[in-house]
Design an enzyme around this catalytic site. Sequence first.
Site, PDB file in Angstrom:
ATOM      1  N   GLY B 194     141.519  22.929 -11.090  1.00  0.00           N
ATOM      2  CA  GLY B 194     141.496  23.959 -10.056  1.00  0.00           C
ATOM      3  C   GLY B 194     140.144  23.994  -9.370  1.00  0.00           C
ATOM      4  O   GLY B 194     139.106  24.054 -10.026  1.00  0.00           O
ATOM      5  N   GLY B 199     137.216  28.222 -10.617  1.00  0.00           N
ATOM      6  CA  GLY B 199     136.837  26.891 -11.079  1.00  0.00           C
ATOM      7  C   GLY B 199     135.388  26.563 -10.775  1.00  0.00           C
ATOM      8  O   GLY B 199     134.639  26.095 -11.641  1.00  0.00           O
ATOM      9  N   HIS B 459     109.564  39.672   8.654  1.00  0.00           N
ATOM     10  CA  HIS B 459     109.055  38.317   8.548  1.00  0.00           C
ATOM     11  C   HIS B 459     108.151  38.243   7.336  1.00  0.00           C
ATOM     12  O   HIS B 459     107.310  39.139   7.160  1.00  0.00           O
ATOM     13  CB  HIS B 459     108.251  37.954   9.797  1.00  0.00           C
ATOM     14  CG  HIS B 459     107.697  36.560   9.745  1.00  0.00           C
ATOM     15  ND1 HIS B 459     108.485  35.449   9.922  1.00  0.00           N
ATOM     16  CD2 HIS B 459     106.446  36.092   9.507  1.00  0.00           C
ATOM     17  CE1 HIS B 459     107.731  34.361   9.812  1.00  0.00           C
ATOM     18  NE2 HIS B 459     106.501  34.730   9.563  1.00  0.00           N
TER      19      HIS B 459
END
Lengths: 475, 475
Positions: B194, B199, B459
């Site tokens: 899967g 998964g 920033h």
Amino acid sequence: MSDQTGHTEQTGQSGQTDHFDLAIIGTGSGNSLVTPDFEGKRVAVIEGGTFGGTCLNVGCIPTKMFVYAAEVAASARDAARFGVDATVHGVRWADVRNRIFQRIDPIAEGGKRYRIEGPGTTAFLGHARFTGDRRLTVELADGGERTLTADQVVIAAGAHPVVPDVVRESGVPFHTSDTIMRIDDLPEHLVIVGGGYIGVEMAHVFASFGVRVSVVARGPLLVRHLDEEIAARFTALAREQWDVRTGTTVTALERTGEGVRLHLEDETGSSVLEGDLLLVATGREPNTADLGVEAGGIRLHDDGRVAVDEVGRTSAPGVWALGDVSSPHQLKHVANAEARAIAHNLVHPDDLHPLPTEPVPAGIFSHPQIATVGLTEEECVERGLAHVSFVQSYGDTAYGWAMEDTTSVCKLIADPATGLLLGAHLMGPHATTLIQPLIQAMSFGQTVRDVARGQYWIHPALAEVVENALLGLAV
Amino acid sequence: MSDQTGHTEQTGQSGQTDHFDLAIIGTGSGNSLVTPDFEGKRVAVIEGGTFGGTCLNVGCIPTKMFVYAAEVAASARDAARFGVDATVHGVRWADVRNRIFQRIDPIAEGGKRYRIEGPGTTAFLGHARFTGDRRLTVELADGGERTLTADQVVIAAGAHPVVPDVVRESGVPFHTSDTIMRIDDLPEHLVIVGGGYIGVEMAHVFASFGVRVSVVARGPLLVRHLDEEIAARFTALAREQWDVRTGTTVTALERTGEGVRLHLEDETGSSVLEGDLLLVATGREPNTADLGVEAGGIRLHDDGRVAVDEVGRTSAPGVWALGDVSSPHQLKHVANAEARAIAHNLVHPDDLHPLPTEPVPAGIFSHPQIATVGLTEEECVERGLAHVSFVQSYGDTAYGWAMEDTTSVCKLIADPATGLLLGAHLMGPHATTLIQPLIQAMSFGQTVRDVARGQYWIHPALAEVVENALLGLAV
């Protein structure tokens, strides 16, 4: 298009006055003012230091590159409590430093070359001083001087580290943020004078790299301009990591064989602290002392900043200012936003854009990280604002659990009448990213209730800390 | 204000029909329906599995606790490129597992005890099946059965892992997400069948813990329900970390001495894959097969989900449904939001709230992490929507630089006519947190331009990836 021939004509000659459409002092955010609007016009770009300014060369960019390496080291050292057995053997300081500056220096050099050789600009490498209305004399770095005039001048000259007299007059060797990142070898014991954002970012970097760090601060708390609850929590965590001496004044310094000796005084008396490297991080002040502001007709604030009006004009007609030289916020995102407004205003005299006034956030990339926007609780009290506050622990949310976090918080303050946020203060991993939805809410006038419940928050992402903080506010 | 005596009377007795104001099947999000509105009323809470449901016991919470430990291990293994020399000696699986379940199991147990002994509710421990209109028969876990009726019933019975016939009929031992996190020892080689989110999250956990991982997926890409560009980039990165076999069908399985042998078929032919542990992660289906929906008059969708209207009503009067048993989104934040709406609707028949329909985001906590909201580019094409898209690399922003990131992206899709976002798809560190301002923009109808420029982005925080992605869109 450009004065591709003009620039060579202007460089290196003395005693001649040249006229430009625009002159820009400083190549940090100022560099972005050379827009397509100035195609075919004459632009002078003046830089007395390193092209690209503080952020690129000695500020945001390199510090965060060091900080990220520090995070990697700190995480590996702390891995055992997650069931991961890891050992940090050491940090290759020279490799870290070279990796960083070998990326940055070529950018600064390329920027300089482009302004010298590229189209549309004339570069003046040297210190500029006003010698009259929109008249500048540049003391060229390679000797001689040049005088130029311009229709419009933008002062984007930035700021520089303050060094207290007691340090400067002592004659001891010291570093500032301008130089500390380029040292050759890690010290064993770094003494940092100053408990503001630069001091605590550098403390984080060097401590994570295995250096013993002492931080000496005058005030009762580190980062004391912040919301007091955040500053107090931060200071407590700092004490677990570093040798922190608050409420302490440096009264004298002397050079020792291996480094430096500081004589300190606090309320309990005097003491001595020795280290092998000294970093002075006691603030930054605008580069206006030697700018010839009187000759230029440019008014300053009492703190030395260039005074500007709401659209960025100084008191001298045709002269503008932006960034650290004029802004009360020494922040790159503010300088950039001001540059965008002024780039527009330079060419649209009949449609002037105001400098942005949205709530201004700021980040401190220390350990823990801090992000803040809006009012502190103390400011709410001072202003007599009705307010409610709530502190959400990261550890009471799913991802904070996964991180085994026990110290990180999101503190929110809101107006109970309007349901609007007044301030947000986060301390913990990814604070500077987590805060963005709160900045967005404040900038667009979204209520606490709407932001909390009018959108999905991915479960179990760390952003649930913010969701839960919003839900915790009694508004 | 509770039937503090009532509950004991109801427990463990057989052959008696009892009547309640409200009966709730399932204690995941269903557990939150016991609100103060039901003080003094009779509420039945029915749980056939573990109290707290999938998220707490076998889903979001424990997986992310494992994932975070995996991040710590992966970061330490990768430290050298930041100049930090670190060695991961090993992962103490049993310690990780015990730390996690020793936190979770007591919560589930406490929740159960509270519903049994606490005020206001009567707990039925066993599997519930409709045997008539708002009539349920519970096959008690400790034997016998009980029948109850209620004025209103909420089906919050969740979903369970699908196991393909080829696996089940082979008789080989296998795990699902229900059991894999509680194994005793790390395998050497884990085979995952899967390529969906479970998964790839488990592949990340076990690979980071030093396990060799193979992933077998039928489709051409892993996480193939996502925007194809993201799925393709993810699959390419997955191949660098795990043994990934796409376009591959499992035709047979057999037990070996040490584990399991899978016979595979892809377009190049057949092959054999051996591992010592098998995880089946081929999807989840709603718990409706044995719910007695016909007797209850409850219509299902073709895919087995309970059909509900816009306020959460099933086709049976007085019967509601929420969460994985009815929602097309198997997401805890959706189930919680539906529970909030239905908690209101149960007691406000004249003011019914719609189930939320805001753009539904989802996260995958694999390596890299993925977050997604809104339409994929393929869905825009299918629907014939005019759209523009832009892919911003983390590495072209300051913090992405600091992270030395070369693979992470933020892909945005917008309507050029309105300037509104249609979809956002992020792949990289902290994607599930970075996406929040985009969810907020979509939920509140904010334009790309406004969100990018109407607020500050700190920033150099990582959120600049999102800012730059917005600016990159040609709208």
